[in-house]
Design an enzyme around this catalytic site. Structure first.
Site, mmCIF file in Angstrom:
data_model
loop_
_atom_site.group_PDB
_atom_site.id
_atom_site.type_symbol
_atom_site.label_atom_id
_atom_site.label_comp_id
_atom_site.label_asym_id
_atom_site.label_seq_id
_atom_site.Cartn_x
_atom_site.Cartn_y
_atom_site.Cartn_z
ATOM 1 N N ASP A 1 -9.404 -23.606 -41.288
ATOM 2 C CA ASP A 1 -10.230 -22.513 -41.781
ATOM 3 C C ASP A 1 -9.398 -21.754 -42.813
ATOM 4 O OD1 ASP A 1 -12.911 -20.977 -40.247
ATOM 5 O OD2 ASP A 1 -11.857 -19.931 -41.855
ATOM 6 N N ASP B 1 -9.028 -24.219 -47.739
ATOM 7 C CA ASP B 1 -10.392 -24.034 -48.233
ATOM 8 C C ASP B 1 -11.131 -25.366 -48.202
ATOM 9 O OD1 ASP B 1 -12.700 -23.490 -49.766
ATOM 10 O OD2 ASP B 1 -11.638 -22.003 -50.969
ATOM 11 N N VAL B 2 -12.287 -25.404 -47.551
ATOM 12 C CA VAL B 2 -13.052 -26.660 -47.482
ATOM 13 C C VAL B 2 -13.564 -27.103 -48.844
ATOM 14 C CG1 VAL B 2 -13.785 -26.433 -45.074
ATOM 15 C CG2 VAL B 2 -15.210 -25.458 -46.895
ATOM 16 N N TYR C 1 -29.646 -20.921 -49.549
ATOM 17 C CA TYR C 1 -28.997 -21.363 -48.313
ATOM 18 C C TYR C 1 -29.790 -22.514 -47.705
ATOM 19 C CZ TYR C 1 -27.620 -21.283 -43.374
ATOM 20 O OH TYR C 1 -27.217 -21.630 -42.111
ATOM 21 N N THR D 1 -31.216 -18.973 -35.609
ATOM 22 C CA THR D 1 -30.305 -17.828 -35.720
ATOM 23 C C THR D 1 -29.481 -17.721 -34.439
ATOM 24 O OG1 THR D 1 -31.935 -16.686 -37.097
ATOM 25 C CG2 THR D 1 -30.132 -15.363 -36.183
#
Length: 258
Positions: free
Chosen positions: A42, A64-65, A157, A189
């Site tokens: 992460d 960083d991905v 998104y 959610t």
């Protein structure tokens, strides 16, 4: 003191991206409990350290991905520390912004696709070759209920998670004959700091209550999910119990898409 019973994932080398987030941490904790050897990745160093507290013996890496060099480094470190990676959980992701698609700024669009889509692709690109060496493996990507149905609230998104869903299916077809399974989970959610932050951005307490009520009303069960309710599905898809399951996008959404 008794010997700890073997878990389903005893000794299996696993990389988890987004391991500092609520869902990544929940996956890491559960996999550690069942004996997996974990490499936690992460960009949040403090959050990673917190996750590692419940994952004894894990390796943590900050990066960083979106960076091919960083993701390749994770794969290399996993090999050096534990051996070839057998399982991948790509949980890194970002949400928002809450505005019409044509009102989204270019940098906002790029961030969503770079983290959610490119990050998932890079993880697969550098980890699946390990699985080829082993002759088997299992990948779980993180899509969303919004990646199965268009969203007027989070349209870009939704588009990015839709791309993750089809990336999952394409990868599954690419590697089915190699005994490498690729699936994704599609949460509704889920209670998390990120969701709480989006609610708090609504304004005063009245506005926050209205936003929370609206979001819960989108789920027939009239509540948010819990990270543990997503983890159960992730662990199933990773496990040998799902040996004939690949290319699925599994909703965990309180009936939202029913």
């Amino acid at each position: 003191m008794g010997v700890r019973p073997q878990g389903r994932f005893e000794g299996r080398v696993t990389v988890i991206t987004g391991a500092a987030g609520a869902l990544g941490r929940a996956c890491a904790t559960s996999l550690a409990r069942e004996g997996a050897k974990l490499v936690l990745f992460d960009r949040d160093a403090e959050g990673l350290s917190e996750t590692a507290k419940s994952c004894p013996g894990s390796e943590i890496m900050t990066g960083d991905v979106r960076s091919a060099a960083d993701v390749k480094s994770v794969a290399d470190v996993a090999r050096d520390r534990f051996g070839p990676v057998e399982m991948l959980v790509a949980a890194a992701g970002v949400a928002g912004p809450s505005k019409a698609a044509i009102d989204v700024e270019e940098d906002e669009f790029d961030l969503l696709f770079d983290v959610n889509v490119k990050g998932s692709w890079l993880a697969a690109k550098y980890i699946i070759p390990h699985m080829r060496e082993l002759g088997h493996g299992s990948v779980v990507l993180f899509s969303s209920a919004a990646g199965l149905r268009g969203s007027p609230v989070l349209p870009v998104y939704s588009a990015s998670k839709g791309a993750v869903t089809l990336l999952t299916k394409s990868l599954a077809l690419n590697h089915a004959t190699e005994n490498i399974r690729v699936n994704c989970v599609c949460p509704g959610t889920i209670e998390s700091p990120m969701v709480r932050m989006s609610i708090e951005e609504a304004g005063d307490t009245v506005a926050q209550a209205a936003r929370e009520s609206l979001q819960k009303s989108m789920h027939p069960m009239r509540r948010f999910g819990k990270p543990s309710e997503v983890v159960g599905a992730v662990l199933y898809l990773l496990s040998d119990e799902a040996a004939f399951t690949t290319g699925i996008a599994l909703p965990i959404d309180g009936g939202r898409l029913a």
